[in-house]
Scaffold this motif. Structure first.
Motif, PDB file in Angstrom:
ATOM      1  N   ILE A 189       0.687  -1.038   0.025  1.00  0.00           N
ATOM      2  CA  ILE A 189       0.089   0.104   0.062  1.00  0.00           C
ATOM      3  C   ILE A 189       0.979   1.251  -0.010  1.00  0.00           C
ATOM      4  CG2 ILE A 189      -1.670   1.359   1.331  1.00  0.00           C
ATOM      5  CD1 ILE A 189      -2.602  -1.428   2.463  1.00  0.00           C
ATOM      6  N   LEU A 190       0.745   2.024  -1.113  1.00  0.00           N
ATOM      7  CA  LEU A 190       1.351   3.319  -1.101  1.00  0.00           C
ATOM      8  C   LEU A 190       0.442   4.509  -0.924  1.00  0.00           C
ATOM      9  CD1 LEU A 190       3.262   3.300  -4.491  1.00  0.00           C
ATOM     10  CD2 LEU A 190       4.124   2.323  -2.098  1.00  0.00           C
ATOM     11  N   ILE A 191       0.774   5.059   0.294  1.00  0.00           N
ATOM     12  CA  ILE A 191      -0.077   6.476   0.632  1.00  0.00           C
ATOM     13  C   ILE A 191       0.751   7.776   0.595  1.00  0.00           C
ATOM     14  CG2 ILE A 191       0.650   5.805   2.827  1.00  0.00           C
ATOM     15  CD1 ILE A 191      -2.136   6.971   3.847  1.00  0.00           C
ATOM     16  N   ASN A 192       0.164   8.812   0.067  1.00  0.00           N
ATOM     17  CA  ASN A 192       0.779   9.975  -0.288  1.00  0.00           C
ATOM     18  C   ASN A 192       0.051  11.026  -0.179  1.00  0.00           C
ATOM     19  OD1 ASN A 192       3.866   9.384  -1.108  1.00  0.00           O
ATOM     20  ND2 ASN A 192       2.514   7.899  -2.239  1.00  0.00           N
ATOM     21  N   LEU A 193       0.590  12.255  -0.254  1.00  0.00           N
ATOM     22  CA  LEU A 193      -0.216  13.462   0.084  1.00  0.00           C
ATOM     23  C   LEU A 193      -0.064  14.208  -1.399  1.00  0.00           C
ATOM     24  CD1 LEU A 193       1.252  14.476   3.200  1.00  0.00           C
ATOM     25  CD2 LEU A 193      -1.072  14.616   3.153  1.00  0.00           C
ATOM     26  N   GLY A 194      -1.257  14.677  -1.830  1.00  0.00           N
ATOM     27  CA  GLY A 194      -1.281  15.692  -3.054  1.00  0.00           C
ATOM     28  C   GLY A 194      -1.799  17.084  -2.741  1.00  0.00           C
ATOM     29  N   CYS A 195      -0.864  18.080  -3.524  1.00  0.00           N
ATOM     30  CA  CYS A 195      -1.246  19.260  -3.175  1.00  0.00           C
ATOM     31  C   CYS A 195      -1.676  19.910  -4.710  1.00  0.00           C
ATOM     32  CB  CYS A 195       0.099  20.163  -2.776  1.00  0.00           C
ATOM     33  SG  CYS A 195       0.173  21.949  -2.831  1.00  0.00           S
ATOM     34  N   ARG A 210      -5.962  28.483 -10.473  1.00  0.00           N
ATOM     35  CA  ARG A 210      -6.028  27.140 -11.357  1.00  0.00           C
ATOM     36  C   ARG A 210      -7.407  26.428 -11.452  1.00  0.00           C
ATOM     37  NH1 ARG A 210      -2.027  22.671  -9.650  1.00  0.00           N
ATOM     38  NH2 ARG A 210      -1.489  22.892 -11.851  1.00  0.00           N
ATOM     39  N   THR A 211      -7.525  25.929 -12.442  1.00  0.00           N
ATOM     40  CA  THR A 211      -8.752  25.188 -12.483  1.00  0.00           C
ATOM     41  C   THR A 211      -8.752  23.663 -11.893  1.00  0.00           C
ATOM     42  OG1 THR A 211      -7.822  23.698 -14.422  1.00  0.00           O
ATOM     43  CG2 THR A 211      -8.762  25.722 -14.841  1.00  0.00           C
ATOM     44  N   PRO A 212     -10.066  23.425 -11.722  1.00  0.00           N
ATOM     45  CA  PRO A 212     -10.119  22.040 -10.894  1.00  0.00           C
ATOM     46  C   PRO A 212      -9.539  21.009 -11.647  1.00  0.00           C
ATOM     47  CG  PRO A 212     -12.030  23.292 -10.632  1.00  0.00           C
ATOM     48  CD  PRO A 212     -11.399  24.100 -11.573  1.00  0.00           C
ATOM     49  N   GLU A 213      -9.548  20.958 -12.888  1.00  0.00           N
ATOM     50  CA  GLU A 213      -8.849  19.840 -13.688  1.00  0.00           C
ATOM     51  C   GLU A 213      -7.363  20.083 -13.530  1.00  0.00           C
ATOM     52  OE1 GLU A 213      -9.011  18.095 -18.199  1.00  0.00           O
ATOM     53  OE2 GLU A 213      -9.807  20.037 -17.836  1.00  0.00           O
ATOM     54  N   GLN A 214      -6.873  21.269 -13.421  1.00  0.00           N
ATOM     55  CA  GLN A 214      -5.292  21.145 -13.043  1.00  0.00           C
ATOM     56  C   GLN A 214      -4.974  20.722 -11.683  1.00  0.00           C
ATOM     57  OE1 GLN A 214      -4.905  25.176 -14.245  1.00  0.00           O
ATOM     58  NE2 GLN A 214      -3.725  25.058 -15.791  1.00  0.00           N
ATOM     59  N   GLY A 215      -5.976  21.022 -10.770  1.00  0.00           N
ATOM     60  CA  GLY A 215      -5.538  20.635  -9.382  1.00  0.00           C
ATOM     61  C   GLY A 215      -5.927  19.237  -9.097  1.00  0.00           C
ATOM     62  N   ALA A 216      -6.636  18.412  -9.999  1.00  0.00           N
ATOM     63  CA  ALA A 216      -6.916  17.067 -10.038  1.00  0.00           C
ATOM     64  C   ALA A 216      -5.409  16.302 -10.700  1.00  0.00           C
ATOM     65  CB  ALA A 216      -8.048  16.683 -10.708  1.00  0.00           C
ATOM     66  N   ALA A 217      -4.717  16.872 -11.343  1.00  0.00           N
ATOM     67  CA  ALA A 217      -3.633  16.005 -11.879  1.00  0.00           C
ATOM     68  C   ALA A 217      -2.727  15.255 -10.987  1.00  0.00           C
ATOM     69  CB  ALA A 217      -2.896  17.120 -12.701  1.00  0.00           C
ATOM     70  N   ILE A 218      -2.346  16.170  -9.868  1.00  0.00           N
ATOM     71  CA  ILE A 218      -1.524  15.320  -8.917  1.00  0.00           C
ATOM     72  C   ILE A 218      -2.229  14.252  -8.242  1.00  0.00           C
ATOM     73  CG2 ILE A 218      -2.222  16.909  -7.011  1.00  0.00           C
ATOM     74  CD1 ILE A 218       1.124  15.474  -7.789  1.00  0.00           C
ATOM     75  N   ALA A 219      -3.229  14.286  -7.936  1.00  0.00           N
ATOM     76  CA  ALA A 219      -4.133  13.061  -7.381  1.00  0.00           C
ATOM     77  C   ALA A 219      -4.119  12.019  -8.203  1.00  0.00           C
ATOM     78  CB  ALA A 219      -5.577  13.360  -6.899  1.00  0.00           C
ATOM     79  N   ILE A 220      -4.412  12.283  -9.659  1.00  0.00           N
ATOM     80  CA  ILE A 220      -4.295  11.106 -10.877  1.00  0.00           C
ATOM     81  C   ILE A 220      -2.916  10.661 -10.827  1.00  0.00           C
ATOM     82  CG2 ILE A 220      -4.754  10.771 -13.025  1.00  0.00           C
ATOM     83  CD1 ILE A 220      -7.048  12.972 -12.914  1.00  0.00           C
ATOM     84  N   LYS A 221      -1.864  11.202 -10.716  1.00  0.00           N
ATOM     85  CA  LYS A 221      -0.664  11.002 -10.854  1.00  0.00           C
ATOM     86  C   LYS A 221      -0.046   9.773  -9.605  1.00  0.00           C
ATOM     87  CE  LYS A 221       4.465  12.467 -10.857  1.00  0.00           C
ATOM     88  NZ  LYS A 221       5.080  13.516 -11.063  1.00  0.00           N
ATOM     89  N   LEU A 222      -0.625  10.198  -8.438  1.00  0.00           N
ATOM     90  CA  LEU A 222      -0.350   9.571  -7.368  1.00  0.00           C
ATOM     91  C   LEU A 222      -1.241   8.256  -7.377  1.00  0.00           C
ATOM     92  CD1 LEU A 222       0.075  12.345  -4.699  1.00  0.00           C
ATOM     93  CD2 LEU A 222       1.836  11.007  -5.667  1.00  0.00           C
ATOM     94  N   ALA A 223      -2.317   8.506  -7.558  1.00  0.00           N
ATOM     95  CA  ALA A 223      -3.170   7.293  -7.673  1.00  0.00           C
ATOM     96  C   ALA A 223      -2.704   5.970  -8.791  1.00  0.00           C
ATOM     97  CB  ALA A 223      -4.564   7.642  -8.313  1.00  0.00           C
TER      98      ALA A 223
END
Length: 243
Positions: A189-195, A210-223
């Motif tokens: 299990i990998l657990i990380n924080l996204g900003c 920033r747009t919500p879509e731009q803000g979501a990018a880091i979460a998608i990368k970490l997921a």
């Protein structure tokens, strides 16, 4: 049991959470839209499905033990496991929030959602995550949770307004995530924080740049981290965020 990657995103009915769900849905994943408001939840599901995503609603109030347990049961019945959990639900709390003026009850309310809510949902979902071949947990933090940035700059875009509720709750979440990473070390299990950066959402009166879509990018990368990816880290698009 579903062969698709199964993800649950909390607070996914709008803003960054919705865009995280949309981004993961575009990968062909099955996305649980976690939200407490039934009408907004089902509206988000309909929009995601219209865009081609395999989305389904998950009634979830992160401040309620029974709700988190019921959400885990729903995922158990639907898929038998969970591959990715994105803890996105958060509130800013009432104002004023200057340390000398804030109502202590405001801090309690914010922490209940932004920290204890993450703990509650994560622990409810861990048995399902342990059944996944590559489980990932993404906790959505904020640049305002960085103690380094809070102490080194007066840039409101970087550290937000003076507030004793929301920013400390994100620092608390950061610390909690590190403890999870320590406990889960040696598992898959990998657990990380996204900003997400300073995103225009209703949390800041849509003042973000920033747009919500731009803000979501880091979460998608970490997921979607590979199995040898980092754990216990704090990341934004540009790389690691100073603690």
């Amino acid at each position: 049991m579903s062969e698709r990657t199964i993800a649950l995103v909390t607070g996914a009915n709008k803003g960054i959470g919705y865009e995280i769900a949309a981004g993961l849905g575009a990968l062909g994943w099955s996305i649980g839209v976690g939200a407490r408001d039934e009408q907004r939840r089902e509206s988000a599901v309909e929009r995601l499905r219209a865009a081609g995503a395999d989305a389904f609603g998950v009634p979830l109030d992160v401040t309620d033990d029974a709700s988190a347990t019921a959400a885990a049961r729903l995922l158990e019945d639907r898929a038998g496991r969970l591959d990715v959990l994105v803890n996105n639900a958060a509130i800013t709390g009432d104002w004023p929030q200057e340390p000398t003026r804030i109502d202590p009850g405001t801090i309690r309310t914010v922490v209940e959602t932004n920290v204890i809510g993450v703990l509650r949902v994560t622990n409810a979902m861990l048995p399902l995550l342990r059944r996944s071949a590559s489980p990932r947990i993404v906790n959505m933090s904020s640049s305002v949770g960085s103690l380094t940035r809070q102490s080194e700059t007066d840039d409101v875009q970087a550290i937000g307004p003076l507030a004793a509720g929301y920013p400390p709750s994100k620092s608390f979440l950061n610390a909690l995530t590190v403890q999870y990473a320590r406990e889960l070390r040696g598992t898959n299990i990998l657990i990380n924080l996204g900003c997400p950066g300073y995103v225009a959402t209703d949390l800041n009166g849509f003042r973000g740049v920033r747009t919500p879509e731009q803000g979501a990018a880091i979460a998608i990368k970490l997921a979607t981290l590979p199995d040898d990816g980092p754990t216990g880290g704090f990341f934004e698009d540009a790389g690691e965020v100073p603690w």
